[in-house]
Every structure is written in C-alpha cells, then in structure tokens.
Design a protein around this motif. Structure first.
Motif, PDB file in Angstrom:
ATOM      1  N   GLU A   1       2.695 -29.984  52.583  1.00 28.90           N
ATOM      2  CA  GLU A   1       1.913 -30.311  51.402  1.00 28.90           C
ATOM      3  C   GLU A   1       0.915 -29.188  51.098  1.00 28.90           C
ATOM      4  N   ILE A   2       0.814 -28.828  49.833  1.00 31.53           N
ATOM      5  CA  ILE A   2      -0.075 -27.749  49.423  1.00 31.53           C
ATOM      6  C   ILE A   2      -1.513 -28.276  49.410  1.00 31.53           C
ATOM      7  N   PRO A   3      -2.399 -27.622  50.173  1.00 32.41           N
ATOM      8  CA  PRO A   3      -3.789 -28.097  50.208  1.00 32.41           C
ATOM      9  C   PRO A   3      -4.496 -27.792  48.884  1.00 32.41           C
ATOM     10  N   PRO A   4      -5.538 -28.543  48.575  1.00 35.10           N
ATOM     11  CA  PRO A   4      -6.272 -28.277  47.328  1.00 35.10           C
ATOM     12  C   PRO A   4      -6.937 -26.899  47.374  1.00 35.10           C
ATOM     13  N   ASP A   5      -6.984 -26.265  46.245  1.00 35.80           N
ATOM     14  CA  ASP A   5      -7.605 -24.951  46.117  1.00 35.80           C
ATOM     15  C   ASP A   5      -9.062 -25.152  45.695  1.00 35.80           C
ATOM     16  N   LYS A   6      -9.979 -25.061  46.647  1.00 37.17           N
ATOM     17  CA  LYS A   6     -11.391 -25.328  46.384  1.00 37.17           C
ATOM     18  C   LYS A   6     -11.959 -24.356  45.351  1.00 37.17           C
ATOM     19  N   GLU A   7     -11.548 -23.098  45.435  1.00 30.74           N
ATOM     20  CA  GLU A   7     -12.040 -22.104  44.470  1.00 30.74           C
ATOM     21  C   GLU A   7     -11.588 -22.464  43.052  1.00 30.74           C
ATOM     22  N   ARG A   8     -10.338 -22.906  42.919  1.00 36.28           N
ATOM     23  CA  ARG A   8      -9.821 -23.285  41.595  1.00 36.28           C
ATOM     24  C   ARG A   8     -10.555 -24.526  41.070  1.00 36.28           C
ATOM     25  N   LEU A   9     -10.845 -25.467  41.963  1.00 38.30           N
ATOM     26  CA  LEU A   9     -11.592 -26.653  41.544  1.00 38.30           C
ATOM     27  C   LEU A   9     -12.985 -26.269  41.042  1.00 38.30           C
ATOM     28  N   GLU A  10     -13.621 -25.307  41.727  1.00 38.72           N
ATOM     29  CA  GLU A  10     -14.933 -24.838  41.285  1.00 38.72           C
ATOM     30  C   GLU A  10     -14.823 -24.184  39.909  1.00 38.72           C
ATOM     31  N   LYS A  11     -13.755 -23.428  39.700  1.00 40.89           N
ATOM     32  CA  LYS A  11     -13.558 -22.774  38.399  1.00 40.89           C
ATOM     33  C   LYS A  11     -13.294 -23.798  37.304  1.00 40.89           C
ATOM     34  N   LEU A  12     -12.605 -24.880  37.637  1.00 42.79           N
ATOM     35  CA  LEU A  12     -12.377 -25.938  36.650  1.00 42.79           C
ATOM     36  C   LEU A  12     -13.697 -26.595  36.244  1.00 42.79           C
ATOM     37  N   VAL A  13     -14.568 -26.804  37.216  1.00 38.41           N
ATOM     38  CA  VAL A  13     -15.888 -27.363  36.918  1.00 38.41           C
ATOM     39  C   VAL A  13     -16.664 -26.379  36.034  1.00 38.41           C
ATOM     40  N   GLU A  14     -16.575 -25.091  36.369  1.00 36.61           N
ATOM     41  CA  GLU A  14     -17.237 -24.055  35.566  1.00 36.61           C
ATOM     42  C   GLU A  14     -16.695 -24.059  34.132  1.00 36.61           C
ATOM     43  N   MET A  15     -15.372 -24.196  33.988  1.00 39.83           N
ATOM     44  CA  MET A  15     -14.775 -24.246  32.652  1.00 39.83           C
ATOM     45  C   MET A  15     -15.270 -25.464  31.882  1.00 39.83           C
ATOM     46  N   LYS A  16     -15.403 -26.588  32.560  1.00 41.43           N
ATOM     47  CA  LYS A  16     -15.902 -27.811  31.923  1.00 41.43           C
ATOM     48  C   LYS A  16     -17.330 -27.595  31.410  1.00 41.43           C
ATOM     49  N   LEU A  17     -18.159 -26.936  32.207  1.00 42.72           N
ATOM     50  CA  LEU A  17     -19.532 -26.663  31.790  1.00 42.72           C
ATOM     51  C   LEU A  17     -19.558 -25.722  30.584  1.00 42.72           C
ATOM     52  N   ARG A  18     -18.683 -24.712  30.599  1.00 40.35           N
ATOM     53  CA  ARG A  18     -18.591 -23.803  29.449  1.00 40.35           C
ATOM     54  C   ARG A  18     -18.131 -24.554  28.208  1.00 40.35           C
ATOM     55  N   LEU A  19     -17.173 -25.451  28.380  1.00 42.22           N
ATOM     56  CA  LEU A  19     -16.680 -26.232  27.251  1.00 42.22           C
ATOM     57  C   LEU A  19     -17.789 -27.125  26.686  1.00 42.22           C
ATOM     58  N   ASP A  20     -18.599 -27.695  27.569  1.00 41.82           N
ATOM     59  CA  ASP A  20     -19.735 -28.507  27.118  1.00 41.82           C
ATOM     60  C   ASP A  20     -20.714 -27.667  26.298  1.00 41.82           C
ATOM     61  N   LYS A  21     -20.963 -26.423  26.751  1.00 39.77           N
ATOM     62  CA  LYS A  21     -21.860 -25.527  26.014  1.00 39.77           C
ATOM     63  C   LYS A  21     -21.285 -25.207  24.637  1.00 39.77           C
ATOM     64  N   ILE A  22     -19.989 -24.932  24.593  1.00 42.33           N
ATOM     65  CA  ILE A  22     -19.328 -24.616  23.324  1.00 42.33           C
ATOM     66  C   ILE A  22     -19.401 -25.820  22.397  1.00 42.33           C
ATOM     67  N   ASN A  23     -19.157 -27.004  22.953  1.00 42.51           N
ATOM     68  CA  ASN A  23     -19.223 -28.234  22.167  1.00 42.51           C
ATOM     69  C   ASN A  23     -20.621 -28.422  21.577  1.00 42.51           C
ATOM     70  N   GLU A  24     -21.639 -28.190  22.378  1.00 43.26           N
ATOM     71  CA  GLU A  24     -23.021 -28.321  21.905  1.00 43.26           C
ATOM     72  C   GLU A  24     -23.316 -27.289  20.821  1.00 43.26           C
ATOM     73  N   ALA A  25     -22.836 -26.064  21.020  1.00 41.13           N
ATOM     74  CA  ALA A  25     -23.039 -25.018  20.009  1.00 41.13           C
ATOM     75  C   ALA A  25     -22.345 -25.393  18.707  1.00 41.13           C
ATOM     76  N   ALA A  26     -21.160 -25.992  18.817  1.00 37.45           N
ATOM     77  CA  ALA A  26     -20.429 -26.409  17.614  1.00 37.45           C
ATOM     78  C   ALA A  26     -21.212 -27.495  16.873  1.00 37.45           C
ATOM     79  N   LYS A  27     -21.755 -28.458  17.617  1.00 32.99           N
ATOM     80  CA  LYS A  27     -22.557 -29.520  16.989  1.00 32.99           C
ATOM     81  C   LYS A  27     -23.775 -28.925  16.284  1.00 32.99           C
ATOM     82  N   ASN A  28     -24.451 -27.985  16.961  1.00 31.70           N
ATOM     83  CA  ASN A  28     -25.627 -27.350  16.368  1.00 31.70           C
ATOM     84  C   ASN A  28     -25.255 -26.576  15.109  1.00 31.70           C
TER      85      ASN A  28
END
Length: 164
Positions: free
Chosen positions: A110-137
């Motif tokens: 079984e392929i173990p989870p990629d912790k670095e990739r999970l961290e990058k996904l969280v980072e992408m989510k935060l960037r997306l939230d910033k973009i969403n807020e900028a779009a609303k503004n």
C-alpha cells in the motif's frame, strides 16, 4: 562612491567588503534572531554566500513566502486563479509519478500518504481562499463604482434642494 578601475585594487576591495558584509549579516542575525542569507557572485563569477542557517532553509523559506504572497500582486483575480490551477496540475503530475514509482519499487504494498503533498494541498486551499476573498472584494468594488456612477452629479450653481 565610484567603480574601482584597477583590477588588483578591485579584488582587494571585493575581499575586504565581502568580509565586512558577512560580518554585518552575522551580527544582524545574532542581534535580531532573524534567518539571514547573503548571496552574490564575485567579479570572476565565483558564488559567495553567508547564511545564518543552511542556504536550502533560507531559499526554501523565501520561496514559500513568495508562493503564499504572489497572488496579492496579481492584476487580476483570474491570473491568480490560473496560476493556482497550473500549480495544482504540476502537483498532481508529481503525485502520479510518485505513485507509479512506488508501485514499481514496492509491488503489492500500500502506498503511504505523502505528507509533503498533503501540506501543499492545504497551502493551495489557503491560496484559493485568498483568491476567493480578493474576488469578492473586487466584485464589491465594482458594484460600488456602478452605484456611484448612477448617482446624479450636480453642476456648480445648480440647486441641491436646500435654500439659504
């Protein structure tokens, strides 16, 4: 201050100033506790550096900060979103490549989870939230401009409804 014309004098000046610059960078790091990195090339093309920690840590922190803050300077919310989509595609390709390598190297495991990739996904989510807020503004600002454009403007000398 002017350019040192003599090649020999320029090399002596370079060596002395380099030592002084590195000493100041070390003092700055010691006094403030900041991670400090100074990188440059000598006139002969040799790389020179001083870091209070590893070069990799300094450059990694800088890249991470830049990645998190690049969207703010985008002229368009759409540009920031496109950049994020490209980044996501690159990360997905890296993930697929990792999984394929793992399957080849360790068949049936079984392929173990990629912790670095999970961290990058969280980072992408935060960037997306910033973009969403900028779009609303941006949308709110455009609505405000529209609202201000439909308010009638009074010309000088025109009655505003109040009498003196």
């Amino acid at each position: 201050m002017k350019y040192v014309e003599s090649k020999e004098a320029r090399y002596v000046t370079f060596s002395k100033r380099k030592a002084g610059l590195f000493r100041k960078a070390e003092e700055f790091s010691t006094v403030t506790g900041a991670d400090v990195g100074v990188l440059f090339f000598s006139p002969s093309g040799k790389p020179c550096s001083y870091t209070s920690t590893s070069v990799e840590k300094i450059t990694g922190k800088f890249r991470e900060w830049k990645q998190q803050n690049t969207d703010e300077g985008k002229s368009s919310v759409f540009e920031a979103f496109d950049d994020l989509c490209k980044y996501k595609q690159d990360e997905n390709e890296k993930g697929k490549s990792r999984e394929l390598r793992y399957k080849v190297m360790y068949p049936g495991v079984e392929i173990p989870p990629d912790k670095e990739r999970l961290e990058k996904l969280v980072e992408m989510k935060l960037r997306l939230d910033k973009i969403n807020e900028a779009a609303k503004n941006h949308i709110q600002a455009e609505r405000l401009k529209f609202d201000l454009n439909i308010v009638p403007e009074y010309e000088v000398g025109e009655s505003s409804g109040t009498h003196h």
